[in-house]
Design a protein around this motif. Structure first.
Motif: not given
Length: 440
Positions: A386-395
């Motif tokens: 669920q979290l990995l699919r968020q666009p531009g996921l970054a620290r």
């Protein structure tokens, strides 16, 4: 300085040598284990004897009568009563482990995965709703990593205590039973106190379920109550209580740490994340899950399992490094090292999501394989998906974007951001056959 050079430089000062081991475990365990596997596969120290090659690790874990978990009794028994996880190859272990496996049913797995997806998606949507000008911001640990297994304990297992209580009891018991090293009397006391509180809450809860709840319940606790009332089951109310406690002890902090450290690995390795998302986009859930558990190999929730030597033995017998150990010796069985041994994982430093699922040691092996293995094998990857699919996921900006243990044994914070609204993964409402494949 290499690990062995530093370790040997402390010769004559056993506590200092143990300190060197602990330092490297916390700072660079892959390098320490690689050096030990090559040059000193079995390493005696004043506190424990380390076993690092896969062949020896698996040999120890396969012989629970010779290398036992009796050391767990000091923490477990006062907290949850005499418990099967501290009693190898005994009647209580044989009967109750089989019973609990039957109650944690495989046909629950689609519900487990859907619940993990729902809790994670709700946390993501909430972060989007609160987003400022810089976009959504989410602390993964409280909102997803702990929230997912908490919901499973409450709604799938049926241990429906208040969330704050469950989280407190889970932390204290997992810390005291499995992460109390170096030993702290205060940590042990907190574990026992949490167990007392948990049992005090459960006694009237379970009594009410016995008296008033209809049979045929969908959760594990209801099933356990049902079966315990049949004389043929031979399980007393006190044994029911201990086993319900056990459902919580092993569930929340272990799953939470796995979720956090997997996400951290995907944030660190964009190519791994892209490959996992490609499998997701193709609808290949089993392949996505394989990426998740290969990522966890590079930072598992623990790299050591401790065992107690019951008889004088020779470790690595027949090899050039054969090492006698006396009864009473504590072994540090280095499962994290074994998963980087070419004898178990060919070309071990390469990320390879096609490795056989049964080669991983994340959920233990043999007599002490995790009871909740198949629950974790669907809930953990779904939360990550669920979290990995968020666009531009970054620290988030340092230091919030790094895992923060806050001086304790488990991750407490990891803050991430992304560039837009929520992208929801389709919850995995797959057939029982598909779920089995992804969990195997």
């Amino acid at each position: 300085m290499t690990f062995l050079a530093e370790f040997d430089a402390a010769a004559g000062n056993p506590p200092a040598q143990v300190g060197v081991v602990i330092k490297w475990l916390r700072s660079n365990w892959p390098a320490m284990y690689a050096e030990l596997r090559a040059d000193r596969p079995i390493l005696p120290t004043a506190a424990f004897t380390m076993v690092t090659r896969a062949t020896d690790v698996l040999a120890v874990l396969a012989q629970p009568s010779l290398y036992s978990v009796r050391g767990n009794q000091r923490a477990m028994d006062p907290a949850v009563g005499p418990f099967m996880l501290a009693r190898d190859e005994t009647e209580i272990n044989w009967e109750e482990k089989g019973l609990m496996r039957a109650l944690l049913r495989w046909d629950d797995l689609p519900r487990v995965r859907a619940l993990a997806g729902h809790v994670s998606a709700a946390a993501i949507a909430n972060a989007v709703g609160k987003a400022g000008a810089t976009g959504p911001r989410l602390d993964v640990v409280p909102t997803i990593a702990r929230a997912v297994p908490l919901a499973i304990v409450q709604h799938i297992f049926g241990f429906a205590a208040p969330s704050d209580d469950l989280l407190r009891w889970s932390f204290a018991t997992q810390h005291g039973m499995f992460r109390n090293s170096p030993f702290s009397a205060d940590v042990l006391a907190s574990c026992h106190k949490a167990g007392e509180e948990m049992r005090a809450w459960l006694k009237p809860f379970l009594a009410a379920k016995r008296a008033y709840a209809p049979s045929g319940g969908m959760d594990a606790v209801s099933r356990l109550i049902d079966i315990s009332q049949a004389p043929a089951a031979g399980i007393s109310p006190e044994r029911v209580l201990s086993n319900v406690c056990g459902l919580l002890v092993g569930a929340i902090e272990t799953s939470s740490q796995a979720i956090v450290q997997i996400i951290d690995q995907f944030l660190e390795h964009a190519d791994w994340r892209e490959a996992a998302l490609a499998a997701d986009a193709a609808g290949n859930i089993a392949a996505f899950d394989a990426y998740v558990f290969e990522a966890l190999r590079f930072n598992p929730i623990t790299t050591i399992q401790f065992r107690f030597v019951e008889q004088d033995r020779v470790l690595g017998e027949g090899t050039t490094y054969a090492t006698p150990v006396k009864a009473g010796t504590v072994l540090a069985v280095c499962t994290g090292s074994a998963m980087f041994d070419a004898a178990l994982m060919p070309d071990p430093d390469r990320f390879d999501a096609t490795r056989p699922a049964n080669a991983y040691l994340h959920f233990g092996v043999g007599h002490h394989e995790c009871l909740g293995r198949y629950v974790g094998q669907v809930s953990i990857p779904e939360a990550v998906r669920q979290l990995l699919r968020q666009p531009g996921l970054a620290r988030a900006a340092h230091p919030a974007g790094a895992i923060d243990f806050a001086g304790g044994p488990f991750p407490e914070h990891l803050v991430v951001t992304w560039s837009g609204g929520a992208t929801a993964a389709k919850h995995c409402m797959v057939t029982r056959t598909d779920t089995t494949e992804s969990a195997a």
